[in-house]
Design a protein around this motif. Structure first.
Motif, PDB file in Angstrom:
ATOM      1  N   ILE A  88       0.838  -1.220  -0.035  1.00 28.64           N
ATOM      2  CA  ILE A  88      -0.114   0.116   0.056  1.00 28.64           C
ATOM      3  C   ILE A  88       0.852   1.207  -0.117  1.00 28.64           C
ATOM      4  N   GLY A  89       2.049   1.177   0.903  1.00 36.00           N
ATOM      5  CA  GLY A  89       3.104   2.340   0.847  1.00 36.00           C
ATOM      6  C   GLY A  89       3.584   2.769  -0.554  1.00 36.00           C
ATOM      7  N   THR A  90       3.588   1.365  -1.335  1.00 34.16           N
ATOM      8  CA  THR A  90       4.176   1.707  -2.689  1.00 34.16           C
ATOM      9  C   THR A  90       3.414   2.108  -3.717  1.00 34.16           C
ATOM     10  N   LEU A  91       1.983   1.811  -3.414  1.00 36.53           N
ATOM     11  CA  LEU A  91       1.001   2.351  -4.334  1.00 36.53           C
ATOM     12  C   LEU A  91       0.856   3.883  -4.010  1.00 36.53           C
ATOM     13  N   TYR A  92       0.864   4.446  -2.738  1.00 35.96           N
ATOM     14  CA  TYR A  92       0.570   5.847  -2.740  1.00 35.96           C
ATOM     15  C   TYR A  92       1.937   6.493  -3.148  1.00 35.96           C
ATOM     16  N   ALA A  93       3.133   5.956  -2.907  1.00 33.98           N
ATOM     17  CA  ALA A  93       4.366   6.634  -3.250  1.00 33.98           C
ATOM     18  C   ALA A  93       4.480   6.624  -4.980  1.00 33.98           C
ATOM     19  N   SER A  94       3.670   5.792  -5.695  1.00 35.13           N
ATOM     20  CA  SER A  94       3.648   5.841  -7.143  1.00 35.13           C
ATOM     21  C   SER A  94       2.541   6.706  -7.795  1.00 35.13           C
ATOM     22  N   SER A  95       1.836   7.239  -6.758  1.00 39.30           N
ATOM     23  CA  SER A  95       0.660   7.945  -7.419  1.00 39.30           C
ATOM     24  C   SER A  95       0.768   9.525  -7.377  1.00 39.30           C
ATOM     25  N   VAL A 141       1.846  12.899  -1.649  1.00 38.11           N
ATOM     26  CA  VAL A 141       1.471  11.223  -1.588  1.00 38.11           C
ATOM     27  C   VAL A 141       2.521  10.435  -0.412  1.00 38.11           C
ATOM     28  N   THR A 142       3.502  11.444  -0.455  1.00 33.86           N
ATOM     29  CA  THR A 142       4.771  10.522   0.304  1.00 33.86           C
ATOM     30  C   THR A 142       4.358  10.418   1.735  1.00 33.86           C
ATOM     31  N   ILE A 197      -6.475   8.290  -3.069  1.00 31.11           N
ATOM     32  CA  ILE A 197      -5.915   7.653  -1.929  1.00 31.11           C
ATOM     33  C   ILE A 197      -6.886   7.977  -0.559  1.00 31.11           C
ATOM     34  N   GLN A 198      -7.234   9.168  -0.314  1.00 30.85           N
ATOM     35  CA  GLN A 198      -8.335   9.604   0.806  1.00 30.85           C
ATOM     36  C   GLN A 198      -7.710   9.165   2.175  1.00 30.85           C
ATOM     37  N   GLU A 199      -6.595   9.482   2.554  1.00 31.11           N
ATOM     38  CA  GLU A 199      -6.165   9.236   3.644  1.00 31.11           C
ATOM     39  C   GLU A 199      -5.681  10.384   4.723  1.00 31.11           C
ATOM     40  N   SER A 200      -5.979  10.545   5.884  1.00 34.94           N
ATOM     41  CA  SER A 200      -5.547  11.194   6.595  1.00 34.94           C
ATOM     42  C   SER A 200      -4.097  10.900   7.364  1.00 34.94           C
TER      43      SER A 200
END
Length: 478
Positions: free
Chosen positions: A391-398, A413-414, A469-472
């Motif tokens: 999931i971290g890789t997905l976010y970093a790639s976004s 996104v980092t 992503i929609q993450e706090s």
């Protein structure tokens, strides 16, 4: 009269060297160069009103010289007053250059800087000036390129994505891939993906555009010197990742493309089944055949390290690996999911769901679905940190998906990516080395202190990253 003409000629040559051009936002990393557009030959003058067409040609040329000198001295208010007189009767100047239009754009950009509340209205005028310049100087790819750039980044809402894509395509058709303006590459990469995904262009056009963008990038990286390379590096970090969408279109890229994309990842970890399976499957999907050195090496590595014994689990699992090996990713997803749902073993269920997640990430390029199955894997096996690594890789790639590839919108996104890697190592200490390496690598790409200050936020504040992503998360700086 003669003295006035001589003065005009002298100042005309003096003034042409300092034509200001509209520049895009610095956050894109691909700000257009401040260069003058190509000039038509004497035999091909603009069809639009020129000095010679004005009711009083001498007054028109005099006002041109006056406003250009005032502009050079940065007396914008007085310069614009004289510019309006020229624009009204001879917007094509001498018929050889779009200077009156590009100067007008500079004036209105200055007005926006001083009265930002009127940005929308002035932006409409700027786009109109671009359009008029293109009408009066057809065959100039730069004007189409810069109009598209400003419409996309600076004056949002002045054109639809379809219209902006058409401008970039016009620029490409006029200039060709070898001379395509570099600031077109990033936004056109994203738009060509959207145009194809929405069924607005066919595969043939998408392949032509993607090939031109990749070739132009390769040429730019090869030929750039010193500070020029900074912009090309920014493009390299954005466009290729965006254009990877077309890996999901069978036959779009050839065998060599997939070797260039995946073989090095395998060589970096040649006994890791994830790396082997991904590379081997991708090369098969890309049309690589036996006799290709890289393909033969991967096939041998797969048979040695990864092939599943006939009795190694539920039949769905073997079928899933067979489908994955063959490049049938929908089948692989179906069979891995069936294998996960058919077992009560927490570790196996989590592992099979992770296979699904990785297929969605590596082969289908569906980040949201990859996250969905990674979360299922985490729920099935709470002792595993691997789902959070992915999931971290997905976010970093976004970054390219959620912004222009650089700047605040792409860099935020980092934050959630690092959150996920920290969670992974807190669950499974054996992942600490890999997680820390990623955390250290991506910390440098966090938004800067000035970026967060400009947005009225502070280190330690809670911040919700939007896009898919929609993450706090928590605000941090390098």
């Amino acid at each position: 009269m003669t003295q006035r003409i001589l003065l005009y000629v002298f100042l005309l040559f003096l003034g042409f060297a300092c034509t200001p051009k509209a520049a895009g936002p610095a956050t894109t990393g691909t700000t257009p160069p401040k260069t003058t557009a190509p000039k038509p030959t004497d035999e091909n003058l603009s069809p639009c009103p020129k000095f010679s067409d004005a009711p009083n040609p001498d007054d028109a040329s005099d006002n041109y010289v006056i406003y250009r000198q005032l502009l050079k001295g940065k007396d914008m208010k007085a310069a614009m007053k004289s510019w309006r007189k020229v624009y009204a009767v001879s917007p094509a100047a001498d018929g050889k250059r779009a200077t009156v239009y590009t100067d007008g754009i500079a004036f209105y950009n200055d007005l926006i800087k001083n009265t930002p509340a009127k940005k929308e209205a002035y932006g409409d005028t700027i786009v109109m000036l671009y359009q008029q310049a293109r009408d009066c100087y057809p065959g100039d790819g730069y004007m189409a390129a810069i109009q598209g750039f400003d419409s996309y980044y600076t004056y949002k809402g002045t054109a639809t994505d379809d219209e902006i894509y058409a401008l970039f395509k016009e620029s490409l058709e006029i200039d060709g891939e070898d001379k395509l303006n570099y600031f077109v590459i990033n936004p056109m990469s994203k738009l060509v993906v959207e145009q194809h995904r929405e069924g607005k262009i066919d595969v043939a056009e998408a392949k032509m555009v993607a090939s031109a963008l990749n070739n132009r990038l390769a040429k730019g990286l090869k030929e750039c010197k010193a500070s020029e390379c900074e912009a090309w590096t920014t493009i390299k970090n954005y466009a290729p990742e965006t254009l990877r969408y077309f890996e999901t279109v069978q036959g779009f890229y050839d065998c060599r493309y997939f070797i260039d994309q995946y073989y090095a990842d395998y060589k970096a970890d040649p006994t890791n089944c994830d790396a082997i399976l991904t590379a081997y499957s991708r090369l098969r999907y890309g049309g690589c055949v036996e006799g290709t050195a890289e393909f033969d090496e991967l096939k041998n590595a797969y048979n040695t390290n990864c092939r599943q014994p006939t009795n190694s689990g539920p039949s769905e699992l073997k079928q899933a690996f067979d489908c994955l090996e063959a490049g049938d990713y929908d089948c692989a997803i179906e069979k891995f999911t069936a294998a996960a749902e058919g077992t009560d073993d927490a570790e196996k269920k989590g592992r099979y769901y992770m296979y699904v997640a990785k297929v969605y990430y590596s082969h289908k390029r569906s980040f949201s679905q990859a996250r969905n199955f990674a979360r299922k894997a985490a729920s099935a096996d709470p002792s595993s940190g691997e789902p959070y690594m992915l999931i971290g890789t997905l976010y970093a790639s976004s970054g390219p998906l959620c912004g222009p590839g650089t700047g605040f919108d792409s860099q935020v996104v980092t934050w959630p990516a690092i959150d996920q890697w920290q969670r992974a190592k807190s669950i499974d200490g054996s992942l600490s080395g890999k997680a820390n390496a990623l955390i250290n690598r991506y910390t440098q790409y966090m938004p800067s202190k000035s970026d967060i200050f400009q947005r009225g936020i502070s280190v330690g504040d809670r911040f919700t990253v939007g896009c898919w992503i929609q993450e706090s998360t928590r605000v941090r700086t390098p």
